[in-house]
Motif scaffolding. Structure first.
Motif, short mmCIF file in Angstrom:
data_model
loop_
_atom_site.label_atom_id
_atom_site.label_comp_id
_atom_site.label_asym_id
_atom_site.label_seq_id
_atom_site.Cartn_x
_atom_site.Cartn_y
_atom_site.Cartn_z
N TYR A 35 0.95 -1.19 -0.16
CA TYR A 35 -0.01 -0.12 -0.01
C TYR A 35 0.75 1.40 -0.05
O TYR A 35 1.98 1.33 0.63
N GLN A 36 0.23 2.25 -0.47
CA GLN A 36 1.06 3.76 -0.60
C GLN A 36 0.09 4.64 0.36
O GLN A 36 -1.23 4.77 0.38
N GLN A 37 0.83 5.14 1.26
CA GLN A 37 0.05 6.03 2.00
C GLN A 37 0.37 7.43 1.92
O GLN A 37 1.67 7.68 2.36
N THR A 38 -0.42 8.38 1.64
CA THR A 38 -0.13 9.87 1.48
C THR A 38 -0.93 10.71 2.37
O THR A 38 -2.32 10.10 2.35
N PRO A 39 -0.79 11.69 2.94
CA PRO A 39 -2.01 12.66 3.49
C PRO A 39 -2.83 13.04 2.82
O PRO A 39 -4.06 13.02 3.12
N GLY A 40 -2.52 13.02 1.36
CA GLY A 40 -3.71 13.64 0.70
C GLY A 40 -4.65 12.38 0.11
O GLY A 40 -6.04 12.64 -0.16
N GLN A 41 -4.09 11.39 -0.27
CA GLN A 41 -4.94 10.12 -0.89
C GLN A 41 -5.07 9.11 -0.05
O GLN A 41 -5.81 8.20 -0.27
N GLY A 42 -4.56 9.19 1.23
CA GLY A 42 -4.87 8.04 2.25
C GLY A 42 -4.06 6.58 1.63
O GLY A 42 -3.13 6.89 1.41
N LEU A 43 -4.89 5.71 2.03
CA LEU A 43 -4.17 4.49 1.95
C LEU A 43 -4.58 3.78 0.63
O LEU A 43 -5.90 3.38 0.37
N GLN A 44 -3.52 3.82 -0.38
CA GLN A 44 -3.85 3.27 -1.63
C GLN A 44 -3.38 1.78 -1.84
O GLN A 44 -2.15 1.59 -1.84
N PHE A 45 -4.15 0.94 -2.46
CA PHE A 45 -3.69 -0.37 -2.68
C PHE A 45 -2.82 -0.51 -3.92
O PHE A 45 -3.37 0.19 -4.91
N LEU A 46 -1.69 -1.31 -3.86
CA LEU A 46 -0.81 -1.17 -5.09
C LEU A 46 -0.87 -2.61 -5.54
O LEU A 46 -1.24 -2.76 -6.96
N PHE A 47 -0.75 -3.61 -4.85
CA PHE A 47 -0.59 -4.97 -5.77
C PHE A 47 -0.70 -6.13 -4.13
O PHE A 47 -0.20 -5.76 -3.24
N GLU A 48 -1.14 -7.10 -4.50
CA GLU A 48 -0.86 -8.28 -3.70
C GLU A 48 -0.32 -9.75 -4.46
O GLU A 48 -0.63 -9.62 -5.71
N TYR A 49 0.60 -10.06 -3.83
CA TYR A 49 1.33 -11.32 -4.19
C TYR A 49 0.81 -12.59 -3.45
O TYR A 49 0.72 -12.52 -2.08
N PHE A 50 0.58 -13.71 -3.86
CA PHE A 50 0.36 -14.85 -3.03
C PHE A 50 0.96 -15.88 -3.91
O PHE A 50 0.80 -16.41 -5.18
#
Lengths: 116, 109
Positions: A35-50
């Motif tokens: 996840y990427q977390q920034t003050p303006g955009q909050g918590l943004q999902f990048l990717f998941e690996y399994f």
């Protein structure tokens, strides 16, 4: 049991450079999400690996990529860094069985990336 | 699509006050619901969870009940402490995790 670890904890890079961040999940967890977390955009999902395969992908440009190794450790790479990539990058792991319900995620402390 | 909406912050309370942070969700089927807390300079920590309708999750004095009829999972605590000051995230899980935007809680002594 050790928690999720991320390295490095802090990183300063210059625009145009590339960066690789590392995540070691909790032992036995095969699912790793970024996840990427920034003050303006909050918590943004990048990717998941399994099990070394990308299972889900968020809405980020191709400059953001990841991979997972056979020991479930994961790396994410950002190429051609932009100022807007400055953020806290969080990794989360969970115990997941193929086709099973999704359990809670456990987060690492994050890597603080600053792009100058 | 699936999503989570939680109340805007910051929420400022005095110590020992009652806390409610509202969270509603949109999802088909029966997702699991979670509350996470993030203290300054740290990652998110799981606070509590509920996996089916009418389940109540609880931990450290915090509670939330999975209400399918109102699609809600509001976080409550009867008496907050200064140490509860943090950002709280509501989340649901289906094909992946969906997080709310976070609610900052400030507790004054």
């Amino acid at each position: 049991k050790a928690g999720v670890t991320q390295t490095p904890r802090y990183l300063i890079k210059t625009r145009g450079q590339q960066v690789t961040l590392s995540c070691s999940p909790i032992s036995g967890h095969r699912s790793v999400s970024w996840y990427q977390q920034t003050p303006g955009q909050g918590l943004q999902f990048l990717f998941e690996y399994f099990s070394e395969t990308q299972r889900n992908k968020g809405n980020f440009p191709g400059r953001f990529s990841g991979r997972q190794f056979s020991n479930s450790r994961s790396e994410m790479n950002v190429s051609t860094l932009e100022l807007g990539d400055s953020a806290l990058y969080l990794c989360a792991s969970s115990f997941l069985l193929a086709g099973g319900p999704r359990n809670e995620q456990y987060f690492g402390p994050g890597t603080r990336l600053t792009v100058t | 699509g699936d999503s989570v909406t939680q109340m805007e912050g910051p929420v400022t309370l005095s110590e020992e006050a009652f806390l409610t942070i509202n969270c509603t969700y949109t999802a088909t089927g029966y997702p699991s619901l979670f509350w996470y807390v993030q203290y300054p300079g740290e990652g998110l920590q799981l606070l509590l969870k509920a996996t089916k309708a009418d389940d109540k999750g609880s931990n450290k004095g915090f509670e939330a009940t999975y209400r399918k009829e109102t699609t809600s999972f509001h976080l409550e605590k009867g008496s907050v402490q200064v140490s509860d000051s943090a950002v709280y995230f509501c989340a649901l899980s289906k094909d992946k995790f969906y997080f709310g935007s976070g609610t900052k809680l400030n507790v004054k002594p």
